[in-house]
Scaffold this active site. Sequence first.
Site: not given
Length: 436
Positions: A285, A306, A420
């Site tokens: 951010e 892995h 938002k």
Amino acid sequence: MIDIEFNDDRAKGFVSNQDIETLQERVDRLHDGLENKMGLGNEHLGWLHLPSSTPSSLIDSIITTQKEIRDKCDAFVCIGIGGSYMGARAAISFLSPFFKQSSNPDIYFAGHTMCSDYYSDLFRTLEDKEVCVNVISKSGTTLEVAIAFRLLRSFMEKKYGKEESRKRIIVTTGPEKNPLNSLSNEEGYKLYVIPEDIGGRFSVLTTAGLLPIAISGVDLNNLMDGALLAESALTKTSDLGQNLAYRYAVNRHCLYQKGKMIELMTTFNCSFRFVLEWWKQLSGESEGKEGKGIFPASVQYPEGLHSLGQSVQEGARNLFETFLLLEKSSKAIKIPSDSDDLDGLNYLQGKELDFVNEKAYKGSAAAHLEGGVPSLTLILKERSAYSLGQLFYFLERVVAMTGYLSNVNPFDQPGVDQKKKKIFILLNKPDQRKED
Ligand code: PA5
């Protein structure tokens, strides 16, 4: 001396000493800009000297609240998202035992998900417990958090009635008028304030992080003392030979300039799991804007060796690694001997798991370097609140400087705000004007 070692030996083939030295003058200027509040985003620099400016009365008040809560609940629900949640989660998971061993309340998180099944399981789990709730939102308007708080409020009022619920709900929010502090004033909830000049992702050492962290049993004074030590060490000098946060930032900047667009933060110690999550948010951010910025990713080793390990070794050569390690585990565990040695492991008998982990780190780092992946290493002295306070502050300085080196404002988040807004429009929130 802070409890964090930084090593850039495995990046030397990509970032020369000269690359670093050339940036010293710029770093000096940016450091002065930061300290004198002359740089980008200077209205959000409250975090910079937060450890030295936090009054002990605030810590005392949080400790008092923590004691009251411990007396009346065995389940503490912490509602928040992004910067209002990840710091607390990182600290609690880093410092708590992996399996419950203490009398501290169990901590549950909410507001970070809109998953129905999560909430139905949560309510079922909370039914037989004594519950307290802390909702944390600086803006007081974040959708996921507001919905979770409404759900929890309704649960609490059904369980305890309105009056008792009021004594069990604590609100942590920004000082400016917002729906959450209005609601809190109306209901008479206990209220903690997040300073206006500290953005969410830099707020772990404010009331946003400190109350939940205290509830989990962490000693806040140790955490803040650690942060204070780092603040003093990293304020004192911008010399890249001494200020290791800036040296790390400069290495990140140079690697990015050389096409290493992704930073994969990795660890061999699973207690760092949510510290890595916090770090990704802090870095992502702060730096990812204006078409620029390192893309922060994380993976836990040895598990990740892995899975993603293949791609790290031989995939696109656009990444560098940062190993976040612990110098020493709190408890040593040795590999036992076995007279039959049917599993062929006796060559490791008597060796500690830390020894194996260290070789796994060195082996992976060497192999990845051969494969074209440079790496940086951060080593934290111990799994303690004092060391973690230092690490939080250290990494905040790192992203501030890296952001400044790429000429972006590390302290705003226009992208998050834009998203938002779009969601509110799609949900037909009354006060949102449609612009498209
Ligand atoms: O770091 C940030 O600023 C964001 O991640 C916010 O913390 C997040 O969006 C939550 O915001 P608020 O605390 O206003 O609910």
